[in-house]
Design a protein around this motif. Structure first.
Motif, PDB file in Angstrom:
ATOM      1  N   ARG A   1      14.586 -11.310   5.621  1.00  0.00           N
ATOM      2  CA  ARG A   1      14.530 -10.440   7.108  1.00  0.00           C
ATOM      3  C   ARG A   1      13.523  -9.346   6.967  1.00  0.00           C
ATOM      4  O   ARG A   1      13.564  -8.737   6.022  1.00  0.00           O
ATOM      5  N   CYS A   2      12.826  -9.330   7.827  1.00  0.00           N
ATOM      6  CA  CYS A   2      11.659  -8.304   7.989  1.00  0.00           C
ATOM      7  C   CYS A   2      11.730  -7.584   9.304  1.00  0.00           C
ATOM      8  O   CYS A   2      12.263  -8.230  10.283  1.00  0.00           O
ATOM      9  N   GLY A   3      11.694  -6.115   9.435  1.00  0.00           N
ATOM     10  CA  GLY A   3      12.232  -5.516  10.521  1.00  0.00           C
ATOM     11  C   GLY A   3      11.580  -3.938  10.697  1.00  0.00           C
ATOM     12  O   GLY A   3      10.891  -3.682   9.831  1.00  0.00           O
ATOM     13  N   ILE A   4      11.512  -3.706  11.780  1.00  0.00           N
ATOM     14  CA  ILE A   4      11.090  -2.169  12.173  1.00  0.00           C
ATOM     15  C   ILE A   4      12.373  -1.352  12.250  1.00  0.00           C
ATOM     16  O   ILE A   4      13.395  -1.552  13.211  1.00  0.00           O
TER      17      ILE A   4
ATOM     18  N   GLY B   1       2.537 -11.991   6.411  1.00  0.00           N
ATOM     19  CA  GLY B   1       2.518 -12.582   7.985  1.00  0.00           C
ATOM     20  C   GLY B   1       3.619 -11.637   8.640  1.00  0.00           C
ATOM     21  O   GLY B   1       3.067 -11.496   9.703  1.00  0.00           O
ATOM     22  N   MET B   2       4.680 -11.869   8.361  1.00  0.00           N
ATOM     23  CA  MET B   2       5.668 -11.218   9.082  1.00  0.00           C
ATOM     24  C   MET B   2       5.347  -9.892   9.235  1.00  0.00           C
ATOM     25  O   MET B   2       5.758  -9.176  10.295  1.00  0.00           O
ATOM     26  N   LEU B   3       4.981  -9.018   8.061  1.00  0.00           N
ATOM     27  CA  LEU B   3       4.835  -7.661   8.268  1.00  0.00           C
ATOM     28  C   LEU B   3       3.714  -7.334   9.398  1.00  0.00           C
ATOM     29  O   LEU B   3       3.865  -6.388  10.152  1.00  0.00           O
ATOM     30  N   GLU B   4       2.612  -8.044   9.075  1.00  0.00           N
ATOM     31  CA  GLU B   4       1.647  -7.812  10.076  1.00  0.00           C
ATOM     32  C   GLU B   4       1.745  -8.052  11.478  1.00  0.00           C
ATOM     33  O   GLU B   4       1.324  -7.139  12.474  1.00  0.00           O
ATOM     34  N   ASP B   5       2.907  -9.008  11.733  1.00  0.00           N
ATOM     35  CA  ASP B   5       3.397  -9.324  13.201  1.00  0.00           C
ATOM     36  C   ASP B   5       4.092  -7.931  13.764  1.00  0.00           C
ATOM     37  O   ASP B   5       3.949  -7.696  14.680  1.00  0.00           O
TER      38      ASP B   5
ATOM     39  N   ARG C   1      -2.534  -6.797   0.859  1.00  0.00           N
ATOM     40  CA  ARG C   1      -2.807  -7.192   2.516  1.00  0.00           C
ATOM     41  C   ARG C   1      -2.614  -6.050   3.370  1.00  0.00           C
ATOM     42  O   ARG C   1      -2.960  -6.365   4.340  1.00  0.00           O
ATOM     43  N   MET C   2      -2.045  -5.146   2.943  1.00  0.00           N
ATOM     44  CA  MET C   2      -1.700  -3.930   4.054  1.00  0.00           C
ATOM     45  C   MET C   2      -2.010  -2.793   3.286  1.00  0.00           C
ATOM     46  O   MET C   2      -1.113  -1.790   3.249  1.00  0.00           O
ATOM     47  N   PRO C   3      -3.194  -2.271   3.105  1.00  0.00           N
ATOM     48  CA  PRO C   3      -3.504  -0.985   2.405  1.00  0.00           C
ATOM     49  C   PRO C   3      -3.464   0.061   3.232  1.00  0.00           C
ATOM     50  O   PRO C   3      -3.063   1.376   2.745  1.00  0.00           O
ATOM     51  N   MET C   4      -3.533  -0.233   4.464  1.00  0.00           N
ATOM     52  CA  MET C   4      -3.229   1.115   5.415  1.00  0.00           C
ATOM     53  C   MET C   4      -2.424   0.397   6.580  1.00  0.00           C
ATOM     54  O   MET C   4      -2.647  -0.421   7.004  1.00  0.00           O
ATOM     55  N   ILE C   5      -1.752   1.385   6.867  1.00  0.00           N
ATOM     56  CA  ILE C   5      -0.897   1.281   8.117  1.00  0.00           C
ATOM     57  C   ILE C   5      -1.249   2.650   8.894  1.00  0.00           C
ATOM     58  O   ILE C   5      -0.746   3.797   8.529  1.00  0.00           O
ATOM     59  N   GLY C   6      -1.749   2.328  10.006  1.00  0.00           N
ATOM     60  CA  GLY C   6      -2.044   3.551  10.896  1.00  0.00           C
ATOM     61  C   GLY C   6      -3.314   4.415  10.225  1.00  0.00           C
ATOM     62  O   GLY C   6      -4.378   3.827   9.864  1.00  0.00           O
ATOM     63  N   SER C   7      -3.282   5.535  10.030  1.00  0.00           N
ATOM     64  CA  SER C   7      -4.420   6.349   9.467  1.00  0.00           C
ATOM     65  C   SER C   7      -4.019   6.667   8.110  1.00  0.00           C
ATOM     66  O   SER C   7      -4.783   7.242   7.407  1.00  0.00           O
ATOM     67  N   GLY C   8      -3.104   6.198   7.471  1.00  0.00           N
ATOM     68  CA  GLY C   8      -2.497   6.646   5.955  1.00  0.00           C
ATOM     69  C   GLY C   8      -2.426   5.509   5.185  1.00  0.00           C
ATOM     70  O   GLY C   8      -2.016   4.246   5.672  1.00  0.00           O
TER      71      GLY C   8
END
Length: 372
Positions: A218-221, A261-265, A320-327
């Motif tokens: 399960r992946c979520g916000i 890929g789920m996280l990037e979505d 795969r995701m070294p940056m999220i937003g500006s941090g």
């Protein structure tokens, strides 16, 4: 007299070229941050206990896999008298909805009788496992047990838990059994709000979280809503995606790629909805999690060798995701039962010691002591 013209310099002047802008330095998550046990509001006394008896691990006797095996055994007893009341398919291939439909039949039927027999035997096994856990030092003061995982969301699971509670009372074991306060699929995501560094939440609305099980991911916000409730009692999953990886049997590499890929979505969705994501990813995973984010033991239900010294899931997802937003992204990992238990923290302040059992492909466990 006209002034003499100024001499032209033989040197040519050029504007200094601007240095290319360097990306910010990003460090991988360091040691001593994964699998935390000391938190401001509670202490994690223990988790992922692996008790053994003559038949193997005690917890395996009270998992959803064990229930399916019991159901199949009761079906075989009835097959000797004729046809199978549940049909031709193996018990492990039947969905929870199918089994609940057989259980809810308006008339007493052979199928319902088989279901009730399996539920009754499973309840006895669950009560015996709980009694064994309560004899362990990290569980001896437990007053309440919250039951999560995929099994309790079915009617068969709910009845088994109620029967197990009654059996424990008859045995003189006075401990409360309860269900999660929110959807089962959300527990392993919401619990991460209690493990996110507070400074990351000040200017952000939500975090990304993953809950990895032996059958599903399960992946979520998760919106923290900490401005409305500082204890995170109103934290809410606003988007969730579920992948039943057990059907596809992916390799470990393909598994990681799919989760990334789920996280990037989720990140793209947050951008569209203007949700301010903190640069944070929380991973709930079965097994004993070392401080460096590797898995010591207990990941046998996951595809591939997750306990290899050459595999580090937090680093693999960070790349795969070294940056999220500006941090720069912080990726942390903890045991799935611990995280699911933490989702109940705001509702457990009336007891001193409590625990969680997650009944899924395996049986997860964790115990806690509240701090005053």
């Amino acid at each position: 007299m006209n002034p003499k013209p100024a001499k032209k310099s033989s040197k040519t002047t050029t504007k200094p070229t601007a240095k290319p802008r360097q990306p910010p330095k990003i460090d991988l998550p360091g040691p001593d941050v994964h699998g935390l046990r000391e938190l401001p509001k509670l202490q994690v006394d223990g988790y992922s206990l692996q008790l053994r008896d003559n038949e193997g691990f005690v917890g395996d006797q009270a998992s959803q896999t064990a229930f399916r095996a019991l159901l199949e055994r009761w079906r075989r007893k009835h097959r000797s008298d004729g046809t199978d009341p549940l049909g031709l398919r193996h018990s492990r291939d039947m969905s929870k909805k199918e089994l609940d439909r057989l259980l809810r039949g308006q008339k007493v039927s052979d199928a319902a009788n088989v279901m009730h027999s399996a539920i009754g035997e499973f309840a006895q096994e669950l009560a015996a496992v709980i009694q064994r856990f309560l004899h362990q030092p990290s569980w001896e003061k437990v007053e309440r047990i919250v039951v999560g995982g995929g099994f309790p969301e079915s009617e068969a699971g709910e009845r088994a838990i109620l029967e197990a509670g009654a059996i424990l009372e008859e045995m003189g074991v006075h401990v409360q059994l309860g269900r999660l306060s929110h959807e089962v699929d959300d527990g392993g995501l919401i619990g991460w709000v209690h493990l996110t560094p507070p400074e990351m939440l000040k200017k952000h609305d939500a975090i990304l979280a993953i809950d990895i099980g032996g059958t599903n991911v399960r992946c979520g916000i998760v919106k923290t809503r900490h401005r409305k409730a500082r204890d995170f009692s109103l934290a809410k999953v606003v988007r969730r995606e579920k992948w039943r990886h057990a059907d596809e049997k992916p390799s470990r590499t393909n598994f990681v790629e799919h989760v990334a890929g789920m996280l990037e979505d989720m990140v793209r969705y947050a951008e569209r909805k203007k949700i301010r994501l903190a640069p944070f990813i929380g991973i709930a995973c079965p097994g004993l999690i070392r401080k460096d984010g590797s898995i010591a033991r207990g990941a046998q239900n996951l595809p591939g060798d997750w306990e290899s010294e050459n595999f580090h899931l937090p680093s693999a997802l960070w790349r795969r995701m070294p940056m999220i937003g500006s941090g720069p992204t912080l990726v942390l990992m903890h045991n799935d039962a611990v995280v699911q238990g933490l989702s109940e923290l705001p509702f457990m302040r009336d007891v001193g010691h409590w625990a969680v059992l997650t009944i899924g492909t395996g049986l997860g466990n964790a115990s806690f002591t509240n701090r005053k």
